[in-house]
Design a protein around this motif. Structure first.
Motif, short mmCIF file in Angstrom:
data_model
loop_
_atom_site.label_atom_id
_atom_site.label_comp_id
_atom_site.label_asym_id
_atom_site.label_seq_id
_atom_site.Cartn_x
_atom_site.Cartn_y
_atom_site.Cartn_z
N VAL A 227 26.64 47.47 32.03
CA VAL A 227 27.71 47.27 31.04
C VAL A 227 27.60 48.30 29.92
O VAL A 227 28.60 48.85 29.45
N VAL A 228 26.39 48.58 29.49
CA VAL A 228 26.18 49.55 28.42
C VAL A 228 26.52 50.95 28.91
O VAL A 228 27.17 51.74 28.20
N VAL A 229 26.09 51.29 30.13
CA VAL A 229 26.35 52.62 30.66
C VAL A 229 27.84 52.87 30.80
O VAL A 229 28.37 53.91 30.39
N VAL A 230 28.55 51.91 31.36
CA VAL A 230 29.98 52.07 31.59
C VAL A 230 30.77 51.99 30.29
O VAL A 230 31.64 52.82 30.02
N GLY A 231 30.45 51.00 29.46
CA GLY A 231 31.24 50.79 28.25
C GLY A 231 30.99 51.81 27.16
O GLY A 231 31.92 52.25 26.48
N ARG A 232 29.72 52.23 26.99
CA ARG A 232 29.40 53.13 25.88
C ARG A 232 29.55 54.60 26.23
O ARG A 232 29.92 55.41 25.37
N ASN A 233 29.26 54.96 27.45
CA ASN A 233 29.24 56.37 27.83
C ASN A 233 30.36 56.76 28.78
O ASN A 233 31.19 57.63 28.48
N VAL A 234 30.39 56.12 29.94
CA VAL A 234 31.33 56.53 30.99
C VAL A 234 32.77 56.34 30.54
O VAL A 234 33.60 57.25 30.67
N LEU A 235 33.08 55.17 30.03
CA LEU A 235 34.47 54.88 29.67
C LEU A 235 34.96 55.79 28.56
O LEU A 235 36.08 56.29 28.60
N ARG A 236 34.12 56.02 27.57
CA ARG A 236 34.54 56.88 26.45
C ARG A 236 34.82 58.30 26.92
O ARG A 236 35.81 58.92 26.51
N ASN A 237 33.97 58.83 27.78
CA ASN A 237 34.19 60.18 28.28
C ASN A 237 35.37 60.25 29.25
O ASN A 237 36.07 61.25 29.32
N ALA A 238 35.57 59.18 30.01
CA ALA A 238 36.63 59.18 31.02
C ALA A 238 38.01 59.04 30.41
O ALA A 238 39.01 59.35 31.07
N LEU A 239 38.11 58.57 29.18
CA LEU A 239 39.42 58.33 28.58
C LEU A 239 40.01 59.56 27.91
O LEU A 239 41.13 59.50 27.41
N VAL A 240 39.28 60.69 27.91
CA VAL A 240 39.79 61.89 27.25
C VAL A 240 41.03 62.41 27.98
O VAL A 240 42.07 62.69 27.37
N ASN A 241 40.95 62.56 29.30
CA ASN A 241 42.10 63.06 30.06
C ASN A 241 43.27 62.07 30.09
O ASN A 241 44.42 62.48 29.89
N PRO A 242 43.05 60.76 30.34
CA PRO A 242 44.18 59.83 30.28
C PRO A 242 44.86 59.79 28.93
O PRO A 242 46.05 59.50 28.84
N LEU A 243 44.13 60.11 27.86
CA LEU A 243 44.71 60.09 26.52
C LEU A 243 45.83 61.12 26.39
O LEU A 243 46.86 60.86 25.77
N THR A 244 45.63 62.30 26.97
CA THR A 244 46.66 63.33 26.91
C THR A 244 47.88 62.94 27.74
O THR A 244 49.02 63.23 27.36
N VAL A 245 47.65 62.29 28.87
CA VAL A 245 48.76 61.86 29.72
C VAL A 245 49.55 60.74 29.05
O VAL A 245 50.77 60.64 29.21
N LEU A 246 48.87 59.93 28.24
CA LEU A 246 49.53 58.80 27.60
C LEU A 246 50.64 59.26 26.66
O LEU A 246 51.67 58.59 26.55
N GLY A 247 50.46 60.39 26.00
CA GLY A 247 51.52 60.90 25.12
C GLY A 247 52.79 61.20 25.88
O GLY A 247 53.90 60.90 25.41
N LEU A 248 52.67 61.79 27.07
CA LEU A 248 53.84 62.06 27.89
C LEU A 248 54.47 60.78 28.39
O LEU A 248 55.69 60.68 28.56
N ARG A 249 53.64 59.78 28.67
CA ARG A 249 54.16 58.51 29.17
C ARG A 249 54.96 57.77 28.09
O ARG A 249 55.83 56.96 28.42
N VAL A 250 54.66 58.02 26.82
CA VAL A 250 55.47 57.42 25.76
C VAL A 250 56.90 57.92 25.85
O VAL A 250 57.86 57.16 25.65
N GLY A 251 57.06 59.20 26.17
CA GLY A 251 58.41 59.72 26.39
C GLY A 251 59.10 59.05 27.55
O GLY A 251 60.31 58.78 27.52
#
Length: 318
Positions: A227-251
């Protein structure tokens, strides 16, 4: 300094972008077969002289560059103009319709992010096992299904079949929060479903890439709980690319709201815009489109700033 430089560049690029949007809509509306004079006076069986007088009084006989220049000049003074059909201020109409569209978009965005994050993480953790296979099939179906088709299914199953939600109409949250939530649930789900499916696929891919990296194996070998590995490290690093796509999805959500609002008879920007197109009301269509375009650009600017904050490598490189 990076963020300030980005803000300055985006603000400077906002002006020609919005001018290009208004010019494009202006030219397209000039090829519309609908005559605004007939749309405004059609019920009274006007004569040709009355139609010409209406066109002259509202500047419809002026050359196209003059009409467009007049609109841009008004826009620079914060005036979206006046509808030649309803004689109402376009800005007043936008201020009335925009809050509902924002409500629908934000509600759809929250639903898409919550379910996309949940299913994407579960699919990555159970990679190549049955939860992953089920989620992949469902997400692929969601990506392929248009929002209006999902809306029809929801109305058929949950509104007409089960009677759990109204088929159309809108209740203000000031009048009844429960009624507002009931009237907005189906439109928000229909709007969010394709975006949630796309985010699920993107988050799953990013999570799988991070889970295969050396630091994850090192953290697991060091005895850190999953839980610590996924929640603290993996998830935070993995959300960088989806964050950029999310802006386009708002459109995508803003554009999809035009169709969804019409299907559910919601008095937002979408329904007003479609009616303005039918009436050939250029001022109103331009006002609506430029408002949506400005919101889209601002949202993507915020997403870009969050991307810089979330990505330390980009900051250190700059």
């Amino acid at each position: 300094m990076i963020i300030l430089r980005m803000l300055l560049g985006r603000v400077l690029s906002l002006v020609p972008l919005l001018l290009g949007v208004t010019l494009f809509v202006f030219v397209v509306m000039r090829f519309s077969p609908v005559d605004p004079a007939i749309a405004a006076l059609g019920d009274s069986n006007p004569t040709e002289a009355q139609l010409d007088q209406f066109r002259s009084e509202n500047g419809l006989l002026d050359p196209w560059p003059v009409q467009y220049g007049r609109f841009v000049w008004q826009l620079l003074h914060g005036d979206f103009g006046t509808s030649v059909i309803t004689k109402q201020s376009v800005g007043a109409t936008i201020s009335t319709a925009l809050p509902l569209t924002i409500q629908l978009t934000l509600m759809g965005l929250v639903i898409a992010v919550v379910f996309g994050l949940l299913f994407g993480v579960v699919s990555a953790i159970f990679r190549d096992r049955w939860p992953d296979q089920v989620i992949r099939i469902v997400s692929l179906a969601g990506v392929a299904a248009p929002a209006f088709w999902i809306a029809l299914l929801l109305v058929q199953w949950l509104a007409v079949g089960q009677g759990l939600f109204p088929t159309s109409g809108y209740i203000s949250p000031q009048d009844s929060f429960g009624g507002w939530l009931n009237s907005m649930t189906l439109p928000a789900i229909a709007l969010a479903a394709p975006v949630a499916a796309q985010l699920t696929r993107i988050i799953r891919t990013s999570m799988v890439e991070e889970l295969d990296k050396d630091y994850v194996r090192t953290a697991r070998g060091g005895g850190l709980p999953p839980v610590v590995v996924v929640g603290r490290n993996v998830l935070r690093n993995a959300l960088v690319n989806p964050l950029t796509v999310l802006g386009l999805r708002v459109g995508f959500l803003l554009g999809g709201a035009v169709v969804i609002e019409t299907m559910f008879a919601l008095p937002g920007m979408g329904q007003n815009m479609i009616q303005a197109v039918k009436d050939g009301d250029t001022a109103k269509v331009q006002g609506f489109v430029i408002t949506i375009a400005a919101i889209f650009v601002l949202v993507n600017l915020v997403v870009d700033i969050l991307y810089v904050i979330a990505n330390p490598r980009l900051r250190s490189r700059s």
